[in-house]
Design an enzyme around this catalytic site. Structure first.
Site, PDB file in Angstrom:
ATOM      1  N   GLU A  13      -8.152 -13.555  -5.618  1.00 26.78           N
ATOM      2  CA  GLU A  13      -7.781 -13.835  -7.017  1.00 26.78           C
ATOM      3  C   GLU A  13      -6.790 -14.995  -7.110  1.00 26.78           C
ATOM      4  OE1 GLU A  13      -6.465 -11.654  -5.113  1.00 26.78           O
ATOM      5  OE2 GLU A  13      -4.374 -11.290  -5.656  1.00 26.78           O
ATOM      6  N   CYS A  18      -6.568  -6.779   0.148  1.00 26.79           N
ATOM      7  CA  CYS A  18      -5.319  -6.673   0.891  1.00 26.79           C
ATOM      8  C   CYS A  18      -4.787  -5.229   0.873  1.00 26.79           C
ATOM      9  CB  CYS A  18      -4.323  -7.705   0.359  1.00 26.79           C
ATOM     10  SG  CYS A  18      -3.115  -8.152   1.600  1.00 26.79           S
ATOM     11  N   HIS A  77      -6.517 -12.508  -0.499  1.00 22.47           N
ATOM     12  CA  HIS A  77      -6.356 -12.436  -1.962  1.00 22.47           C
ATOM     13  C   HIS A  77      -7.326 -13.389  -2.660  1.00 22.47           C
ATOM     14  CE1 HIS A  77      -2.483 -10.170  -2.534  1.00 22.47           C
ATOM     15  NE2 HIS A  77      -2.419 -10.415  -1.237  1.00 22.47           N
ATOM     16  N   SER A  99       0.821  -1.208   0.000  1.00 22.31           N
ATOM     17  CA  SER A  99       0.000   0.000   0.000  1.00 22.31           C
ATOM     18  C   SER A  99       0.856   1.260   0.000  1.00 22.31           C
ATOM     19  CB  SER A  99      -0.951  -0.002   1.192  1.00 22.31           C
ATOM     20  OG  SER A  99      -0.238  -0.142   2.399  1.00 22.31           O
TER      21      SER A  99
HETATM   22  N1  GLN Z   1       1.353  -5.631   3.849  1.00 21.05           N
HETATM   23  C1  GLN Z   1       0.933  -5.002   2.628  1.00 21.05           C
HETATM   24  C2  GLN Z   1       0.674  -3.516   2.830  1.00 21.05           C
HETATM   25  O1  GLN Z   1       0.715  -3.030   3.889  1.00 21.05           O
HETATM   26  C3  GLN Z   1      -0.300  -5.665   2.058  1.00 21.05           C
HETATM   27  C4  GLN Z   1       0.040  -7.063   1.634  1.00 21.05           C
HETATM   28  C5  GLN Z   1      -0.730  -7.553   0.461  1.00 21.05           C
HETATM   29  O2  GLN Z   1      -1.379  -6.786  -0.269  1.00 21.05           O
HETATM   30  N2  GLN Z   1      -0.614  -8.842   0.204  1.00 21.05           N
HETATM   31  O3  GLN Z   1       0.407  -2.838   1.893  1.00 21.05           O
END
Ligand code: GLN
Length: 199
Positions: A177, A82, A175, A52
């Site tokens: 997908e 996520c 996830h 992110s």
């Molecule tokens: N830990 C990631 C984040 O903070 C997210 C992990 C993921 O999208 N699989 O953005």
């Protein structure tokens, strides 16, 4: 026959191809979104997993943040998975100070909430509205610390929400997908029908 829904998949970083494939298999016209002009004509958007912090940075450098915020504020449906969940939430805990979210689902979300040593795990989820469990893959997943009263919790792990919906916005900490199971993408696409009926 109605024209196919045109669904953008935010493709700045992260797990995009499997989302595009899932949406196409369900009959949607799936397009990648990298530039502001890619938003033209899309009916909804998937924000994928990834990092992110990186996606937030790239939203600024690509010029996508402002036009996307405008579309989301106008009610465009979105499905964040996520990292995508983090990017749609109102509050982010353990984020980098410069990362920003769109704040369109009333959730406080903690990054990497399931513990660093437990980087990934899988769970069979009971999902509201689905008859059989959904096999969910969690990778450095965010955790919901609190959900506002307008948020519908559709699935939980150990009492913690992992699949939520508020109006046109749907988010999963995992996830969807990464398995062959298309039911959550289908649920997202079905929400467009509901919206059309109610208007
Ligand atoms: N830990 C990631 C984040 O903070 C997210 C992990 C993921 O999208 N699989 O953005």
């Amino acid at each position: 026959m109605q024209p196919a829904l045109r669904i953008g998949v935010l493709a700045l970083q992260g797990a995009t191809a499997a989302h595009t494939e899932a949406l196409s298999r369900l009959g949607a016209d799936a397009v990648t979104v990298k530039l502001p002009s890619d938003l033209e004509g899309i009916d909804g958007l998937v924000l994928p997993g990834g990092e992110s912090t990186t996606i937030s940075f790239l939203l600024d450098s690509s010029g996508l943040r402002e036009p996307l915020a405008t579309r989301l504020a106008a009610g465009m449906p979105a499905f964040g998975t996520c990292a995508g969940m983090i990017l749609l939430a109102t509050d982010v805990l353990d984020g980098r100070p410069d990362q920003q979210s769109f704040g369109v689902i009333d959730l406080a979300v903690r990054r990497n909430a399931f513990g660093r040593q437990l980087d990934s795990f899988e769970a069979d989820l009971a999902v509201r509205g689905l008859e059989a469990p959904f096999h969910a893959v969690f990778i450095r997943a965010p955790g919901v610390e609190s959900a506002g009263p307008g948020v519908e919790v559709l699935a939980e792990v150990d009492g913690r929400p992992v699949l939520c919906r508020q109006g046109a916005i749907m988010v999963s900490a995992f996830h969807p997908e990464l398995t062959d199971d298309l039911r959550l993408h289908e649920m997202f696409l079905d929400s467009f029908d509901r919206r059309e009926v109610s208007t």
